[in-house]
Each structure stands twice: as C-alpha cells, then as structure tokens.
Design an enzyme around this catalytic site. Structure first.
Site, PDB file in Angstrom:
ATOM      1  N   TYR A  75       9.062  46.443  22.550  1.00  0.00           N
ATOM      2  CA  TYR A  75       9.552  45.051  22.576  1.00  0.00           C
ATOM      3  C   TYR A  75      10.948  44.976  21.963  1.00  0.00           C
ATOM      4  O   TYR A  75      11.870  44.408  22.541  1.00  0.00           O
ATOM      5  CB  TYR A  75       8.568  44.175  21.793  1.00  0.00           C
ATOM      6  CG  TYR A  75       8.967  42.728  21.667  1.00  0.00           C
ATOM      7  CD1 TYR A  75       8.704  41.828  22.686  1.00  0.00           C
ATOM      8  CD2 TYR A  75       9.593  42.246  20.518  1.00  0.00           C
ATOM      9  CE1 TYR A  75       9.062  40.479  22.574  1.00  0.00           C
ATOM     10  CE2 TYR A  75       9.953  40.914  20.393  1.00  0.00           C
ATOM     11  CZ  TYR A  75       9.681  40.031  21.419  1.00  0.00           C
ATOM     12  OH  TYR A  75      10.037  38.713  21.302  1.00  0.00           O
ATOM     13  N   SER A 127      15.409  38.321  20.532  1.00  0.00           N
ATOM     14  CA  SER A 127      14.667  38.175  19.282  1.00  0.00           C
ATOM     15  C   SER A 127      15.394  38.918  18.164  1.00  0.00           C
ATOM     16  O   SER A 127      16.108  39.902  18.431  1.00  0.00           O
ATOM     17  CB  SER A 127      13.270  38.784  19.486  1.00  0.00           C
ATOM     18  OG  SER A 127      12.668  39.070  18.240  1.00  0.00           O
TER      19      SER A 127
HETATM   20  N1  LIG Z   1       7.561  32.593  20.035  1.00  0.00           N
HETATM   21  C1  LIG Z   1       8.405  33.209  19.228  1.00  0.00           C
HETATM   22  O1  LIG Z   1       8.333  33.063  18.008  1.00  0.00           O
HETATM   23  C2  LIG Z   1       9.481  34.096  19.767  1.00  0.00           C
HETATM   24  C3  LIG Z   1      10.344  34.742  18.875  1.00  0.00           C
HETATM   25  C4  LIG Z   1      11.373  35.543  19.382  1.00  0.00           C
HETATM   26  C5  LIG Z   1      11.541  35.658  20.750  1.00  0.00           C
HETATM   27  N2  LIG Z   1      10.671  35.024  21.597  1.00  0.00           N
HETATM   28  C6  LIG Z   1      10.865  35.216  23.033  1.00  0.00           C
HETATM   29  O2  LIG Z   1      10.674  33.970  23.712  1.00  0.00           O
HETATM   30  C7  LIG Z   1      10.067  34.203  24.978  1.00  0.00           C
HETATM   31  C8  LIG Z   1       8.780  33.378  25.094  1.00  0.00           C
HETATM   32  O3  LIG Z   1       7.893  33.781  24.071  1.00  0.00           O
HETATM   33  P1  LIG Z   1       6.477  33.078  23.830  1.00  0.00           P
HETATM   34  O4  LIG Z   1       6.187  33.216  22.392  1.00  0.00           O
HETATM   35  O5  LIG Z   1       6.458  31.746  24.463  1.00  0.00           O
HETATM   36  O6  LIG Z   1       5.522  34.074  24.624  1.00  0.00           O
HETATM   37  P2  LIG Z   1       4.186  33.761  25.467  1.00  0.00           P
HETATM   38  O7  LIG Z   1       3.415  35.041  25.474  1.00  0.00           O
HETATM   39  O8  LIG Z   1       3.519  32.538  24.960  1.00  0.00           O
HETATM   40  O9  LIG Z   1       4.747  33.468  26.921  1.00  0.00           O
HETATM   41  C9  LIG Z   1       5.203  34.495  27.743  1.00  0.00           C
HETATM   42  C10 LIG Z   1       4.914  34.106  29.167  1.00  0.00           C
HETATM   43  O10 LIG Z   1       5.382  35.159  30.010  1.00  0.00           O
HETATM   44  C11 LIG Z   1       4.431  35.366  31.016  1.00  0.00           C
HETATM   45  N3  LIG Z   1       4.542  36.725  31.564  1.00  0.00           N
HETATM   46  C12 LIG Z   1       4.101  37.882  30.999  1.00  0.00           C
HETATM   47  N4  LIG Z   1       4.343  38.907  31.825  1.00  0.00           N
HETATM   48  C13 LIG Z   1       4.966  38.389  32.914  1.00  0.00           C
HETATM   49  C14 LIG Z   1       5.447  38.959  34.116  1.00  0.00           C
HETATM   50  N5  LIG Z   1       5.346  40.286  34.368  1.00  0.00           N
HETATM   51  N6  LIG Z   1       6.017  38.153  35.047  1.00  0.00           N
HETATM   52  C15 LIG Z   1       6.109  36.806  34.818  1.00  0.00           C
HETATM   53  N7  LIG Z   1       5.656  36.215  33.701  1.00  0.00           N
HETATM   54  C16 LIG Z   1       5.088  37.008  32.753  1.00  0.00           C
HETATM   55  C17 LIG Z   1       3.094  35.132  30.338  1.00  0.00           C
HETATM   56  O11 LIG Z   1       2.054  34.882  31.281  1.00  0.00           O
HETATM   57  C18 LIG Z   1       3.422  33.940  29.444  1.00  0.00           C
HETATM   58  O12 LIG Z   1       3.185  32.708  30.099  1.00  0.00           O
HETATM   59  C19 LIG Z   1       9.840  35.702  25.068  1.00  0.00           C
HETATM   60  O13 LIG Z   1      10.929  36.309  25.752  1.00  0.00           O
HETATM   61  C20 LIG Z   1       9.840  36.153  23.627  1.00  0.00           C
HETATM   62  O14 LIG Z   1      10.221  37.500  23.471  1.00  0.00           O
HETATM   63  C21 LIG Z   1       9.646  34.257  21.142  1.00  0.00           C
END
Ligand SMILES: NC(=O)c1ccc[n+]([C@@H]2O[C@H](COP(=O)([O-])OP(=O)(O)OC[C@H]3O[C@@H](n4cnc5c(N)ncnc54)[C@H](O)[C@@H]3O)[C@@H](O)[C@H]2O)c1
Length: 272
Positions: A163, A150
C-alpha cells in the site's frame, strides 16, 4: 439547474461505492456535478448512484475493476456516451479490506499476492483510468485529474508495504499529468489524506493516530471531500502538479512532538 461550482461538469470517482469515495460523490454532486459512481462492487456503486438520483443529481453506477484495462476502457466509453464529456477524474479506489491489510505486511512477512494486488489496484488502476480519461479531457481542452494518496506513501511505517509503495508512486502521477498535458488545459493533483477511518480500527491504534494529528480529532469524510471538490473546480485553476496535504498536520511535526506534549503537560506548561 444547479449554479454550483461544478454545475455542468461530469466527474468519475473510482471506489465510490463506499467510504471516502461515496462522500466525494455526494459533495461533488451537491456542487452540481453529474457523477459516475465506479466501484468493483457493482451493487454498492448502483446504490450510491441511486441515492444521488433521489436527491436530484445525475448519476450512473458502473461496476469496474480499475486494474483491468478492458473494464476501464468500457467504463470510460459508457460515461462519455451517457454524459457527453468528462471533466473530473478522482482516482480514489484502493484495496484496503481486512484480508488485504492482514497480508500486506512488513517486507519479510509480505504476501506477494497482496503486494501485487495493492500495486494493480492502487497504482495501475489510477494509471489506466488516467490513460483512458485524459484523451476525452483533451478534446475539451480542460480537465482535472486527482489522485488519493496517503502519509504512508511519504514516511516509513510498520506494515502495509505494498500500500505504502503504491501511494508513494501515486505522488509522481500528478506531476506527469501536469508536465505532459498542462499546456492543453489538463491539471493533475494528489491529496495526501490523514486518517479519516472508514474501517474498524483498534482503539489503541486510533489513540496513537489522534495524538499524532495536530487537530482535536481525526479527519472526517466531508473534510477530505471538500478538498477534492476544490481540486475538481476552477477555484484551484492555478494549482497543478502538486500534492495537497489534508492530514490534520500528521506529517508536519517533529517525531518527538507527542512525547514533548506529555512532558510539557507533566511540567504544568500550557500552550502545547
Ligand atoms: N480513510 C482514510 O483514513 C484514508 C487515509 C489515507 C488515504 N486514504 C485513501 O483514500 C481512498 C479511499 O479510502 P477509504 O478509506 O474510503 O477506503 P474504502 O476501502 O472504504 O473504499 C475503497 C473503495 O474502493 C473499492 N475498490 C477496491 N478495489 C477496487 C477495484 N479493483 N476497482 C474499483 N474499485 C475498487 C472498494 O470496493 C471500496 O468501495 C483510498 O485511495 C485510500 O488509500 C484513505
């Protein structure tokens, strides 16, 4: 039989019970990959896997806490047993729920349990999955390991200290994978993701973020999943040890850009 760019490949996507991970599962499956849908929420993982199977793909839902080495070891063994190989590991899981975000604050107000959880899931989890999947890839002399990072891992911000630190550390991991296993056919890359909102966020915050992206809108899950599919496939066979930025230009501009754009608008200047 699929003829897509991932036909015959097997992909593990962590945290794919929802959010961006679920979209990555759908897109990689649409390119022909068989998918291990891995999530700490077992029902969510199974539900995504079932929807992929209904659409004609091969998919297995597995409840796994990626911060537990025992869980990860068992998950990798199950995927190997079911599909016989592992070609792609997308380390997407992160702890991002509302409770975590309220406790993972600025350094003086940081709940250390939230810090520990962020590091355990986001960083240790990715290391554990890589540690257990790469030996399988080495048997095949081929594999692609991807890490979800990120902009918060690159630039300072007001909150989410745990984070941000976990995401900064994740940018080192593709370099380690490339340096340590590249000569044996394994690639490692990260995707630095801009905002593709998967949780409800206040409108005022969304407006600030939209203003700071150089695209008309914030990101969509599909835009991120397409980049992951590129890194997973042979289209990126000469790309390794790097972080590919897919953030709508969020990290590319001067800190003064938004104010400058407003000033130019006030002056009636176009082209900004
Ligand atoms: N959505 C965004 O805008 C954004 C921006 C920058 C980075 N990211 C990165 O993209 C990735 C996905 O983000 P997202 O927005 O879809 O998040 P989200 O919270 O919707 O999904 C995260 C998933 O990880 C699972 N999870 C949590 N703890 C866990 C564990 N201990 N073991 C296995 N699974 C686990 C959750 O149940 C969930 O399904 C993340 O790494 C996040 O940091 C997302």
């Amino acid at each position: 039989m699929s003829t897509g760019k991932l036909a015959g490949r097997v992909a593990i996507i962590t945290g794919s019970g929802g959010g961006l991970g679920a979209e990555c599962a759908r897109v990689l499956a649409s390119h022909g990959a068989s998918i291990a849908v891995v999530d700490i929420n077992g029902d969510a993982a199974e539900s995504v896997a079932e929807s992929l199977r209904s659409a004609g793909s091969q998919a297995l839902g597995i409840r796994t806490d990626v911060s537990s080495e025992e869980d990860v070891h068992a998950m990798v063994a199950r995927v190997k047993e079911r599909f016989g190989r592992i070609d792609v590991l997308h380390n997407n899981a992160a702890v991002l729920d509302a409770e975590q975000r309220q406790r993972d604050r600025d350094l003086c107000n940081l709940d250390m349990a939230a810090w520990d959880r962020a590091i355990a899931v986001n960083l240790r989890g990715a290391v554990l999955c890589t540690k257990h999947v790469v030996p399988v890839m080495l048997e095949q002399s081929k594999g692609s390991v991807i890490f979800a990072t990120s902009g918060l891992g690159m630039q300072g911000d007001m909150s989410l200290s745990g984070y941000a630190t976990s995401k900064a550390a994740l940018m080192m991991l593709p370099k380690l994978v490339a340096a340590q296993y590249g000569k044996r056919g394994i690639r490692g890359n990260a995707v630095q993701i801009g905002l593709a909102p998967q949780h409800p966020l206040p409108d005022a915050l969304l407006d600030i973020m939209r203003d700071n992206h150089c695209t008309p809108e914030l990101g969509t899950p599909r835009q991120i999943a397409d980049v992951v599919a590129f890194l997973a496939s042979d289209e990126s066979s000469f790309v390794t040890g790097t972080t590919l930025v897919a953030d709508g230009g969020f990290s590319s501009h001067t800190p003064s850009l938004v104010e400058m754009r407003k000033l130019f608008e006030q002056m009636g200047r176009t082209g900004m």
